[in-house]
Every structure is written in C-alpha cells, then in structure tokens.
Design an enzyme around this catalytic site. Sequence first.
Site, mmCIF file in Angstrom:
data_model
loop_
_atom_site.group_PDB
_atom_site.id
_atom_site.type_symbol
_atom_site.label_atom_id
_atom_site.label_comp_id
_atom_site.label_asym_id
_atom_site.label_seq_id
_atom_site.Cartn_x
_atom_site.Cartn_y
_atom_site.Cartn_z
ATOM 1 N N TRP A 1 -16.808 63.443 13.545
ATOM 2 C CA TRP A 1 -15.546 64.169 13.421
ATOM 3 C C TRP A 1 -14.563 63.481 12.485
ATOM 4 O O TRP A 1 -13.840 64.158 11.740
ATOM 5 C CB TRP A 1 -14.935 64.451 14.806
ATOM 6 N N ASP B 1 -6.263 61.618 16.326
ATOM 7 C CA ASP B 1 -6.960 62.754 16.926
ATOM 8 C C ASP B 1 -7.444 62.320 18.302
ATOM 9 O O ASP B 1 -8.364 61.509 18.417
ATOM 10 C CB ASP B 1 -8.142 63.155 16.034
ATOM 11 N N LYS C 1 -11.687 70.008 25.750
ATOM 12 C CA LYS C 1 -12.440 68.922 26.391
ATOM 13 C C LYS C 1 -11.855 68.670 27.789
ATOM 14 O O LYS C 1 -12.488 68.957 28.782
ATOM 15 C CB LYS C 1 -12.363 67.635 25.568
#
Lengths: 366, 366
Positions: A105, A175, A199
């Site tokens: 990511w 992030d 999540k």
Amino acid sequence: MNQLNNLNFSGGPGALPESVLLKVQQSILEVPEVGLSVLGISHRSDWFAAVVAELEGNIRKLLGLPDNYHVLFLQGGATQQFSMIPMTLLRGKTTPADYLHTGYWSGKALAEAEREGPVRVIWSGESGGFKDLPGDDELAYSPDAPYLHYISNETVEGLQFHRVLGRDDVPRVCDMSSDFLSQPCTAERYSLIYAHAQKNIGPAGVTVVLVRDELLEDAPTDLPGFLDYRSHIKAHSIFNTPPVFAIYVVLLITRWLLDEIGGLTRMAEINRRKADLLYSQLDNSDGFYRGRAKTKDRSLMNVTFNLADTDTEKRFLAEAQAAGFSGLAGHRSTGGVRASLYNGLTLAAAEQLVGFMEDFRRKQTR
Amino acid sequence: MNQLNNLNFSGGPGALPESVLLKVQQSILEVPEVGLSVLGISHRSDWFAAVVAELEGNIRKLLGLPDNYHVLFLQGGATQQFSMIPMTLLRGKTTPADYLHTGYWSGKALAEAEREGPVRVIWSGESGGFKDLPGDDELAYSPDAPYLHYISNETVEGLQFHRVLGRDDVPRVCDMSSDFLSQPCTAERYSLIYAHAQKNIGPAGVTVVLVRDELLEDAPTDLPGFLDYRSHIKAHSIFNTPPVFAIYVVLLITRWLLDEIGGLTRMAEINRRKADLLYSQLDNSDGFYRGRAKTKDRSLMNVTFNLADTDTEKRFLAEAQAAGFSGLAGHRSTGGVRASLYNGLTLAAAEQLVGFMEDFRRKQTR
C-alpha cells in the site's frame, strides 16, 4: 447469532461486532429516533447533522484530539488520500516529501505522490521482500521536507510500526487505514491522519481524515472542490451528499468502543491478546507455521504466515473454510495465509482459530 | 410495515421499495448465498465479482445498452463527475465545451468545468429564476465542441428535459442523477451518462457511469488513478475498495425493476401516474398550489410548488409532517414545497399526499 460472521478473518472489509450489526439491521427499516430507513434520510436533516457531530465528538474523545484538528468524513478510500495529500502539500514544491516504501500500500501511495510533485524514498523494504521495517538508525529524515508520509500498518505484509516516526519540525502524514482506533494514538504528533473505515471502524465507503488546521494554510486554491480539504471543513463533511449509511455505521462503532469496550486502552488490550495467541501458535509450531514478518515488526492486526508449501497452504485454507473460518487467504500479491484481527473480531474467535491450527498441525505432523 | 418510509417524499437520499429494504435488512447479518454480513465480505470475493457482473448485466438489459459502453460504479457522487469529466475531456483543449445552466446542480457542474478548461454556456435560465428550460430554437450547439453537458432533471427546481438534446456529431454527456432508471432512455445517443444512486436506485455512496469506449481515446494519461475512467474500466470497478454495500443495494433495486416492476416502460408508467396525480392537484387548485416550473418542463420526479405565502407553506409542511409525510420541504436554496416521486415511492403514497393536499386546501379556503 451468526457463527460465520464471528469467524470472519477477512483482511477487509472486516468483521464488525455483532451488537453493532443488530443495530445496523434495525436502522435499515427504522432509525429509532427518526422512524425512517437510514437509507432514505436526507443528509441535510437535523438527525444527520447530529450524527456527524456525535461521531466527530466520539473520535475526539477516543483520541484526545486537540481543537486545532478538523475531523472529516470523505469518500474515495485511502486511494483518494494518496492523491489529495500531494495535491494539497506537494504541488509546485521543489523540495521533495519524504516517503517510506514498506509494502504494497505504501507503494501505491508513493506512485500517486510522484505524479504530483518531488518525492524522496527515504527507506524501501522492496529488495528484502517487505519482511521488516526500518529502525531509527536507518532513517535519515529531511529537515526541510514538506511532509513525511508513512503507513502505520501494512495490511498485506502484516507489518506494523510500534512507534511514531519522523521529526517534530516536519509534518507527519500517516495512513492508519488498518489500525485506526485499534489502540490509543498520540494523534497530536501527526499533522494529518487518514483511515478508510473498512478494517476496524465500519463498512467500505467512508474515510476519516484528521487534519491540523495549520497544515492547510498554503494549500493551492485551484483544486476541484471535492479534492480540497477546506471545502469539506467549511461544509462539515456535507460538501456534497456524503455516504450517510457508512457514516452512521462508524458512529455505531465509536459508541461501541466507548460504551461496550470502554475506550482504546481496553480495545488495545483485547487486540494484543488476540495477536499474542496467534503469534504464540506460530512461534511454538516448530516451523510448521512460518511468520512472514520479522518478530519486532509484526502487526497486531494482520498475522501473515506460510506453511511448508503451497499444497499444504491450500489444504489448510480448505479445511479452515470447511470448519467455518473465512477470509484467511493471503493477499493475492503474496499468497500464503493471513489472519486479520480487527476490532470486530472477538478473542473467542482467535482462540477458535488457534485451536484449529493446533489440530491441523498435529494431524499433519503425526 | 413502516408507514413513515412509505410516505417519504425526500429529494434525496430518497425512499427505497419496502421489499428491497427487507432484503437489505437480511443481508446486514447474512447475505443468503454467502452466509456472511454484507458489511464484512471482501470486495475481492467471487461473490462480489458476481454482484458487479449481475448489476452491470441488469443495467445493460434495462437500458438496452450496446457493448461499446462500459458500466462503472464509482464513489464521490455526481460532484466527482463534475470534475472528472472536464479533467478527461477538456484539459488542454482550446475549443470550449457546451454547457447548459438550467438550475442549481448544472451551476455546480459548470463551476467545476471552468477550473479545467474552456466552457461556453449556451443557455442559462438564471435570470428567469430557473422556471423553464430552453426550446430547440433557443439552443445553438457548437459543431466543434469537445462535448455537450446538461442535466436531464434539475432536482431542486423540478425541471426535466423530455427529449434528448444536442447534435449527433458532438458527444453528449448527461447527468441523470435524479431520473436514471426512472424511465426508458436511449442510452446509445449519449457518450457518457452518470447518476449517483440516492434518488431512484439506491443509497448515497455510489455513482453509476456509462461511458462509450471511443470517448476515452484521447484522454490524458497523467490523471491520478482514481480519477481516470480507464483505471476503473480495467479493474472492473474494483480499482480500489468499492462501496460494497451501496453497490449491493443497487443490484437489489435493479432486480426489483426487472422482476417486480417488469422493466423501465412499466416503471415510467407508474412514475407518470404519480406525477399526474400531483400536477392535477396543482392545476385544479385555483391557484392555491402554485407550480414552480412551466408546464412543458415540469419534472416527473420532483414536483415543486409554492403556497400563497411562507406562513401558509410552514403550516402546510407542519401539518403534513404531523400526518406522517416527510421530506416535503423545498431545497434550502429555493424554499417552498417539493414532493419527490422517485422509483421507490408508491402510487398509493402519491394518492395519500394528494388527499392530504385536497383536505388542507379545503380547510384553508373554507
């Protein structure tokens, strides 16, 4: 009530707590205080303004967030933030931003930043296959970078920073998509934190952004409205029609964190116990289960591991599925096995998985 | 089952059919064919790939959409499209695109387009207070415009085009957010159609884009991934985590349109009957209810009207609310009354509202 939901170890969208799902279910026909379906209530209603205000307040309370931070609820996931951040902070700059490349990511974030302005990769784990994270002695931060960007938890690889990186005189942008509200966080050390919901805190479709007021002082004024943080600040996250349903579910999750769990310290204890169970099983399996990440950098959210070969892994996944576990296949870019232990996954579910792993190992090594 | 939902005349997010709400409610705990909560199923699952494929197929079937169109499910609402379209089709161009300014929302589209490239407003209803739409003799289209942009139904003002605008040799780009799938549409006459879901086809949080393949041939290659239609085409709308829940609800609505309603011709008949009921009440009220829009341009979706003065309007809205009707207040920019008659609103609900209006008028004029 639904055993399959309880044993959902998906990497995301992840399992949500059953008590929250029951409230969500009720709201589909009727939000108690309104009488209407949550899907048909105007985003301009007093009710929705109260939802946004309460949710913002809950996040402030959970994190002890100072008043000079704005709390925004946006669309487009972390991916949109990969672009919005450099559009806001890097366009037209000549000094590069510092980026860490610690996994799948952060690689995506990096590629989008490079479209917008100069970027310096201050550390990359790519050549090592993203099996560990850098120590402080491996990181030479630029004192004049517009900002430092990193990802606190790499979901795919199962790597997590257990400290705050960077320098206090360079804005930290982080992030936290896969560990936001899973543990306490000294939010005031960051200038911008972003996290999509799917999540630990809700369904896919909404992204939380915490941004310090001063960070936006020199932001360009020619951005499209929906890509300008200031439009959303000014409109209290109702610049255009927001994802009402997803925001409402996140509100229910924050109520659950505050009222049922008892705050982030308690949530972190539960999350730690789930991870300890899994990692103990790996560590005490005589190499039958092989953890992907180096011990010091292991994630409390995503436990990634391999078995002896892909055939054994396939058998493990098939038998796990037959036993009612789901979402255990590793990310398509890495393969292997991944057990994700987000807030909504119970300690009992982690115990059941460890029991299954123990049995599977005994049968295979008998 | 819930009378308040049935009498929800909100301008959007709008009422959804009860049979769909019941299926959505079930899916919160358990999607029948999966056994998991819809909120916890991976967007990379076979199930979700099947959802996207079936939904795309249903939209193709409902509209008779040719194969050279892509069907995309994006985030960010129509507002994101206001920017994505000129980013894709207008950046670096010297010839202006043609835009119509027919109300509140086309004004927003126009402002975002002007940031990206040259725009020519070929007609504006602003000076007339957006009470009507142009006839063909008032529209001089540019033969060399990169595209023509207009909004088929202006939700705030209650104006709707009852024909296709433009020239066949200039790409038509149309915002159908508030009448998409409310009636048949010759989709192949447009190069790009976009519609957020929260009027006729689902909850807020997802936007449908139909785009003809050839339109993207010369699109810039340096757009951020999430703003590049081609990224989403290549990834079958799973470029990044999509709003799984909202997409699933839109699938259920398309199933309802096909299986329960029987297609768009039948849906349009029902929608027409609802609108006829309301407009007859306006037309036969001796000026008690004063329609905002000129008769020829009245919307089948949003019936906007005023009463003698704001005091009478306030009393009307208060009594309507007390009688169980909701969402009838006009948009905050215009005031007055607005009855939105999206797909999910039943004919019986329109009949009830007309009955209430009749009673209210009699009491006031007695």
